[in-house]
Design a protein around this motif. Structure first.
Motif, mmCIF file in Angstrom:
data_model
loop_
_atom_site.group_PDB
_atom_site.id
_atom_site.type_symbol
_atom_site.label_atom_id
_atom_site.label_comp_id
_atom_site.label_asym_id
_atom_site.label_seq_id
_atom_site.Cartn_x
_atom_site.Cartn_y
_atom_site.Cartn_z
ATOM 1 N N GLN A 1 2.317 -4.452 -4.465
ATOM 2 C CA GLN A 1 1.279 -4.416 -5.488
ATOM 3 C C GLN A 1 1.322 -5.627 -6.413
ATOM 4 O OE1 GLN A 1 -1.267 -2.012 -5.482
ATOM 5 N NE2 GLN A 1 -0.252 -1.913 -3.488
ATOM 6 N N ARG B 1 -5.951 -5.201 -0.938
ATOM 7 C CA ARG B 1 -7.020 -4.776 -1.825
ATOM 8 C C ARG B 1 -6.594 -4.890 -3.269
ATOM 9 N NH1 ARG B 1 -7.887 0.748 1.467
ATOM 10 N NH2 ARG B 1 -5.642 0.425 1.572
ATOM 11 N N LYS B 2 -7.532 -5.298 -4.101
ATOM 12 C CA LYS B 2 -7.254 -5.363 -5.526
ATOM 13 C C LYS B 2 -7.356 -3.967 -6.107
ATOM 14 C CE LYS B 2 -8.543 -7.899 -9.682
ATOM 15 N NZ LYS B 2 -9.480 -8.888 -10.275
ATOM 16 N N GLU B 3 -6.251 -3.487 -6.627
ATOM 17 C CA GLU B 3 -6.208 -2.105 -7.122
ATOM 18 C C GLU B 3 -6.882 -2.017 -8.496
ATOM 19 O OE1 GLU B 3 -5.219 0.244 -5.235
ATOM 20 O OE2 GLU B 3 -4.414 -1.036 -3.661
ATOM 21 N N PRO C 1 -3.404 3.522 1.970
ATOM 22 C CA PRO C 1 -3.413 3.124 0.555
ATOM 23 C C PRO C 1 -2.281 2.145 0.262
ATOM 24 C CG PRO C 1 -3.710 5.493 0.773
ATOM 25 C CD PRO C 1 -3.368 4.990 2.139
ATOM 26 N N HIS C 2 -2.572 1.160 -0.568
ATOM 27 C CA HIS C 2 -1.588 0.181 -1.040
ATOM 28 C C HIS C 2 -1.001 -0.670 0.085
ATOM 29 C CE1 HIS C 2 -2.017 2.606 -4.590
ATOM 30 N NE2 HIS C 2 -1.419 3.639 -4.031
#
Length: 342
Positions: free
Chosen positions: A312, A340-342, A287-288
């Motif tokens: 981010q 990745r676009k959160e 993640p992130h």
């Protein structure tokens, strides 16, 4: 399927006030080449004037990096310096704020005028910023090459003394959650190296959704009429949280998150001259996490600590920090960052 050809930046060291004007004239030529209105060209000139003047007056080793992105009808302006840093960015963004030792004047104007603006500063390391100005009516996302959920930021600089980069990159959204990217580094630098790297991106553009091993083999064939180069092709799948990659030569890669840091390497060989049978490797994306590819103009041994606060944010800020802190200053240098676009 739309393929985005990676942009190359031109560097303007802010050694004296005349360099601000030089950067502004270069940007005006880029805007004219894209058919911009006088109003849009004026906004671009204001952003460059404010950022460049701050760097010239207040920063150590300040420079502006400027690149046109015709597919987005956009000009990207990066500000990079090596100190002293801004102790309070919120204060520096207020209109009228100025300091004898730190930048500040004009940052509020840049935020208002630019279509996108982000800044990051640490003391005493310095400040990096990214501003983008787009022609009126352009609605394209500024850090994404096409539909999908992957954001891309990059810095590409020619070797000192060269007007073209021997590195090149390209990207494509192969579906809503998946992006393929290729980074090539032609042997040496200058026009002949550029021929090799551009042949690689052109080959990639023919079938960006193809299997990675097939892409590398096709690129290898395309480079046989050139001096050859190092190549890495990767695919980030946001839905499956995976990275797959293959390549030949000294393109370096890292996956970095707040608690994870793993390098991935390509096989030995030189595309266009001799490569092994391509081996495709997969890795899980925490993640992130961000995926970072860079040519050998960037040192391979770098600490992830300085980029973790930026994971981010606009991925171009990550590329700027790595370029600032780890360039070798003797070769073309390219950093491509995906997340990745959160």
């Amino acid at each position: 399927m739309e393929v985005t050809a990676g942009w190359t930046h031109r560097a303007f060291p802010m050694e004296d006030a005349s360099r601000v004007g030089e950067a502004r004239r270069h940007a005006a030529q880029l805007a004219a080449g894209m058919g911009w209105s006088e109003l849009d060209a004026g906004r671009l000139a204001l952003v460059i004037t404010e950022l460049g003047t701050n760097l010239q007056r207040h920063a150590h080793q300040g420079r502006l990096l400027i690149a046109a992105r015709p597919q987005a009808s956009e000009v990207e302006i990066l500000g990079i310096d090596e100190g002293p840093g801004i102790p309070d960015i919120a204060l520096a963004m207020r209109d009228g704020h100025s300091s004898g030792s730190t930048p500040g004047t004009g940052l509020g104007a840049v935020k208002r005028v630019a279509d996108a603006f982000e800044i990051h500063s640490t003391m005493p390391e310095g400040t990096v910023s990214v501003a983008r100005v787009r022609a009126a009516g352009s609605r394209r996302e500024t850090v994404r090459p096409g539909p999908g959920s992957i954001l891309i930021g990059a810095v590409c600089l020619p070797a000192p003394g060269e007007t073209v980069s021997g590195d090149a990159w390209a990207a494509a959204a192969t579906d809503a959650d998946c992006n393929a990217v290729l980074l090539a580094d032609g042997l040496g630098h200058g026009p002949e190296a550029a021929k090799a790297s551009l042949a690689a991106t052109a080959s990639f553009a023919q079938a960006p959704a193809a299997e990675l091993h097939a892409t590398l083999e096709r690129v290898h064939q395309a480079l046989q009429t050139t001096r050859g180069g190092a190549v890495c092709v990767a695919r980030v799948d946001a839905a499956a949280s995976t990275l797959t990659f293959t390549g030949a030569g000294n393109i370096s890669g890292r996956i970095v998150s707040g608690v994870f840091d793993k390098a991935f390497i390509t096989q030995h060989g030189t595309a266009g001259i001799r490569i092994r049978k391509p081996e495709v490797t997969s890795a899980e994306l925490p993640p992130h996490a961000v995926v970072i590819l860079h040519s050998d103009g960037i040192e391979t041994r770098w600490s992830a600590e300085r980029i973790r606060p930026l994971l981010q944010r606009d991925p171009t800020l990550v590329a700027c920090v790595l370029l600032r802190d780890h360039t070798r200053h003797r070769d073309d240098a390219t950093v491509v960052v995906l997340r990745r676009k959160e």
